[in-house]
Design an enzyme around this catalytic site. Structure first.
Site, PDB file in Angstrom:
ATOM      1  N   VAL A 138       0.906  -1.145   0.000  1.00 62.91           N
ATOM      2  CA  VAL A 138       0.000   0.000   0.000  1.00 62.91           C
ATOM      3  C   VAL A 138       0.948   1.199   0.000  1.00 62.91           C
ATOM      4  O   VAL A 138       1.478   1.586   1.033  1.00 62.91           O
ATOM      5  CB  VAL A 138      -0.946   0.008   1.219  1.00 62.91           C
ATOM      6  CG1 VAL A 138      -1.796   1.265   1.215  1.00 62.91           C
ATOM      7  CG2 VAL A 138      -1.827  -1.242   1.223  1.00 62.91           C
ATOM      8  N   PRO A 139       1.212   1.760  -1.195  1.00 64.27           N
ATOM      9  CA  PRO A 139       2.353   2.662  -1.392  1.00 64.27           C
ATOM     10  C   PRO A 139       2.158   4.102  -0.911  1.00 64.27           C
ATOM     11  O   PRO A 139       2.122   5.046  -1.708  1.00 64.27           O
ATOM     12  CB  PRO A 139       2.578   2.592  -2.896  1.00 64.27           C
ATOM     13  CG  PRO A 139       1.217   2.336  -3.460  1.00 64.27           C
ATOM     14  CD  PRO A 139       0.535   1.444  -2.456  1.00 64.27           C
ATOM     15  N   CYS A 140       2.091   4.275   0.389  1.00 67.01           N
ATOM     16  CA  CYS A 140       1.998   5.625   0.958  1.00 67.01           C
ATOM     17  C   CYS A 140       3.215   6.472   0.609  1.00 67.01           C
ATOM     18  O   CYS A 140       3.139   7.700   0.650  1.00 67.01           O
ATOM     19  CB  CYS A 140       1.845   5.541   2.474  1.00 67.01           C
ATOM     20  SG  CYS A 140       0.256   4.873   2.982  1.00 67.01           S
ATOM     21  N   HIS A 141       4.299   5.809   0.258  1.00 67.18           N
ATOM     22  CA  HIS A 141       5.506   6.561  -0.100  1.00 67.18           C
ATOM     23  C   HIS A 141       5.314   7.374  -1.377  1.00 67.18           C
ATOM     24  O   HIS A 141       6.095   8.275  -1.647  1.00 67.18           O
ATOM     25  CB  HIS A 141       6.710   5.616  -0.236  1.00 67.18           C
ATOM     26  CG  HIS A 141       6.596   4.621  -1.332  1.00 67.18           C
ATOM     27  ND1 HIS A 141       5.909   3.426  -1.180  1.00 67.18           N
ATOM     28  CD2 HIS A 141       7.062   4.630  -2.596  1.00 67.18           C
ATOM     29  CE1 HIS A 141       5.981   2.747  -2.312  1.00 67.18           C
ATOM     30  NE2 HIS A 141       6.674   3.459  -3.188  1.00 67.18           N
ATOM     31  N   ARG A 142       4.274   7.111  -2.139  1.00 70.07           N
ATOM     32  CA  ARG A 142       4.027   7.829  -3.391  1.00 70.07           C
ATOM     33  C   ARG A 142       3.242   9.113  -3.188  1.00 70.07           C
ATOM     34  O   ARG A 142       2.865   9.766  -4.165  1.00 70.07           O
ATOM     35  CB  ARG A 142       3.315   6.909  -4.384  1.00 70.07           C
ATOM     36  CG  ARG A 142       4.166   5.740  -4.812  1.00 70.07           C
ATOM     37  CD  ARG A 142       3.487   4.861  -5.836  1.00 70.07           C
ATOM     38  NE  ARG A 142       4.300   3.669  -6.060  1.00 70.07           N
ATOM     39  CZ  ARG A 142       3.808   2.478  -6.372  1.00 70.07           C
ATOM     40  NH1 ARG A 142       2.504   2.320  -6.525  1.00 70.07           N
ATOM     41  NH2 ARG A 142       4.613   1.452  -6.534  1.00 70.07           N
TER      42      ARG A 142
END
Length: 170
Positions: A138-142
């Protein structure tokens, strides 16, 4: 989310960005957490699922750990296993929108909020990211600030910056 008396199997390993702990439930991968060491990772897992039974079990959680390490080491890939996403409706909507952002791209918190079919603020997007227990899949880094700057990341801004750079290079 009631995890009291629920059982999770977990495994701990090392990826390029540090120690990973992965927990699985009967529904899928419930947590991928990054930390500086195994003790911190286990403390974070306990905090994520208070009252739960946590069992170290490389046999039951090993394939999930291997998939998580592969994803953290090459974050432009897709996570091949089912996720057990646990959150409120707003968090689940944000996490779904995050998963739609292509690798190598970013969105601002406000821009992501505008893509949702509900009234939500940039701050609420940030809160949903902070509540995420499934790093990189779940790419919160994006998600970045409106000016493109990197801020806030549950697992450290230095890891967020590295993940964004790793995706951009790929």
């Amino acid at each position: 989310m009631n995890t009291a008396s629920e059982t999770f199997h977990y495994a701990i390993g090392t990826a390029r960005l540090g120690t990973l702990i992965v927990a699985t439930s009967t529904a899928g991968v419930a947590a991928i957490l990054m930390a500086d060491d195994a003790d911190r990772a286990l403390r974070d897992l306990r905090a994520a699922f208070p009252g739960s039974v946590l069992i170290a079990d490389a046999e039951k959680a090993g394939s999930a750990l291997a998939a998580a390490i592969a994803l953290v080491d090459a974050p432009q890939g897709a996570f091949p296993l089912p996720l057990d996403l646990r959150g409120n409706g707003q968090e689940l909507a944000v996490w779904q929108a995050l998963r739609a952002i292509p690798p190598g791209e970013t969105r601002s918190y406000g821009a992501l909020a505008k893509t949702l079919d509900m009234q939500i603020t940039a701050q609420e997007v940030g809160a949903a990211c902070a509540a995420n227990r499934i790093a990189v899949a779940v790419p919160c880094h994006r998600v970045v600030k409106a000016d493109g700057g990197i801020s806030g990341y549950r697992w450290g801004v230095h890891r967020k910056r590295k993940l964004i750079n790793m995706e951009a290079v790929a």
